[in-house]
Design an enzyme around this catalytic site. Structure first.
Site, PDB file in Angstrom:
ATOM      1  N   GLY A  52      77.815  27.046 -22.327  1.00 19.04           N
ATOM      2  CA  GLY A  52      77.618  25.774 -23.040  1.00 19.04           C
ATOM      3  C   GLY A  52      78.381  25.609 -24.338  1.00 19.04           C
TER       4      GLY A  52
ATOM      5  N   GLU B 245      76.365  28.695 -30.542  1.00 21.51           N
ATOM      6  CA  GLU B 245      75.571  28.247 -29.385  1.00 21.51           C
ATOM      7  C   GLU B 245      75.672  26.733 -29.240  1.00 21.51           C
ATOM      8  OE1 GLU B 245      74.352  28.592 -26.709  1.00 21.51           O
ATOM      9  OE2 GLU B 245      72.203  28.946 -26.612  1.00 21.51           O
ATOM     10  N   ASP B 246      75.442  26.231 -28.038  1.00 13.74           N
ATOM     11  CA  ASP B 246      75.505  24.786 -27.841  1.00 13.74           C
ATOM     12  C   ASP B 246      74.291  24.059 -28.420  1.00 13.74           C
ATOM     13  OD1 ASP B 246      73.787  25.782 -25.872  1.00 13.74           O
ATOM     14  OD2 ASP B 246      74.719  24.704 -24.204  1.00 13.74           O
TER      15      ASP B 246
ATOM     16  N   ASP C 143      66.862  24.691 -28.261  1.00 16.18           N
ATOM     17  CA  ASP C 143      65.831  23.835 -27.676  1.00 16.18           C
ATOM     18  C   ASP C 143      64.468  24.485 -27.951  1.00 16.18           C
ATOM     19  OD1 ASP C 143      65.219  21.545 -25.931  1.00 16.18           O
ATOM     20  OD2 ASP C 143      64.798  22.997 -24.368  1.00 16.18           O
TER      21      ASP C 143
ATOM     22  N   LYS D 248      67.307  20.732 -31.380  1.00 12.52           N
ATOM     23  CA  LYS D 248      66.228  19.829 -30.940  1.00 12.52           C
ATOM     24  C   LYS D 248      64.904  20.406 -31.445  1.00 12.52           C
ATOM     25  CE  LYS D 248      67.364  18.249 -26.331  1.00 12.52           C
ATOM     26  NZ  LYS D 248      67.067  18.489 -24.900  1.00 12.52           N
TER      27      LYS D 248
ATOM     28  N   PHE E 279      67.505  14.580 -22.712  1.00  8.77           N
ATOM     29  CA  PHE E 279      68.361  15.557 -22.051  1.00  8.77           C
ATOM     30  C   PHE E 279      69.816  15.138 -22.224  1.00  8.77           C
ATOM     31  CE2 PHE E 279      70.449  18.241 -19.056  1.00  8.77           C
ATOM     32  CZ  PHE E 279      69.828  19.453 -19.327  1.00  8.77           C
TER      33      PHE E 279
ATOM     34  N   ASP F  62      75.627  20.932 -19.958  1.00 11.75           N
ATOM     35  CA  ASP F  62      75.650  20.566 -18.544  1.00 11.75           C
ATOM     36  C   ASP F  62      74.286  20.139 -18.028  1.00 11.75           C
ATOM     37  OD1 ASP F  62      74.531  23.291 -18.646  1.00 11.75           O
ATOM     38  OD2 ASP F  62      74.594  23.146 -16.455  1.00 11.75           O
TER      39      ASP F  62
ATOM     40  N   ARG G 123      80.144  19.068 -18.261  1.00  9.85           N
ATOM     41  CA  ARG G 123      80.544  19.868 -19.424  1.00  9.85           C
ATOM     42  C   ARG G 123      81.821  19.346 -20.074  1.00  9.85           C
ATOM     43  NH1 ARG G 123      77.473  24.596 -19.693  1.00  9.85           N
ATOM     44  NH2 ARG G 123      76.935  25.575 -17.718  1.00  9.85           N
TER      45      ARG G 123
END
Ligand code: IMP
Ligand code: MG
Length: 182
Positions: free
Chosen positions: A44, A99-100, A103, A131, A152, A159, A165
């Site tokens: 990600g 990191e992407d 969560d 988030k 989302f 993705d 992506r």
């Protein structure tokens, strides 16, 4: 939007670009005189990592890890596994995990603790997105690109079932695509 797979564009290319430049400047200042090791969390973070690393005006090392978390397509179970480790040891190094998105916080909490045990000189987390409303464990990234709502998201590395992506922006996936269950 014309394309009904997406509800809207949350972050357009220009907005992302401007923020990545700012983060690069911040890291350049914070790591002045050092050679930080940027570790990309595959898959990600790949787009973010490529852009961010080129905005850091310092010598850097780059390395890559891959993790998998078991769960359904839009949420993780909390069980995290390192499926690809770094190529070089990190002892004594200034590590920045890239990191992407954070969560629940499970993945990064687990990886940060795992890597901290290898005795780096320092370890920080730089997340493109955060988030916070979804957090189930106590974890906060040190650098955050954007704080985002509980939707989302896909694009710029993120993705849904390995798709989307390569979008240049970040979009909200339409609830019809993932069945409305986050
Ligand atoms: P965490 O362990 O719950 O913090 O999960 C983080 C991982 O879940 C991220 O690295 C992503 O791979 C995935 N993830 C969480 N939210 C999203 C999203 O909105 N879109 C795409 N992937 C997401
Ligand atoms: Mg990820």
């Amino acid at each position: 939007m014309k394309d009904s797979k997406f509800e809207k564009v949350l972050l357009d290319e220009g907005t992302i670009r401007a923020r990545v430049i700012e983060l690069g400047l911040q890291l350049t200042r914070d790591y002045a005189g050092k050679t930080p090791t940027l570790i990309c969390v595959l898959r990600g973070a790949s787009s973010f990592f490529a852009d961010l690393s080129r905005e850091i005006e310092l010598p850097i090392f780059e390395d890559f890890i891959a993790i998998s978390s078991y769960g359904d397509k839009t949420s993780t179970s909390g069980e995290v596994k390192l499926v690809k480790d770094v190529a070089e040891g990190i002892e004594g190094k200034d590590v920045v995990l890239v990191e992407d998105i954070v969560d629940s916080g499970n993945s990064m909490k687990y990886i940060k603790e795992l890597f901290a045990a290898r005795k780096p000189a320092s370890i920080k987390v730089c997340a493109f997105l955060d988030k916070p409303s979804r957090r189930t464990v106590d974890f906060q990234a040190d650098y955050v690109g954007f704080t985002v709502p509980d939707e989302f998201l896909v694009g710029y590395g993120l993705d849904y079932g390995q798709r989307f992506r390569n979008l240049k922006d970040v979009r909200v996936l339409a609830a019809e695509v993932y069945g409305g269950k986050k």
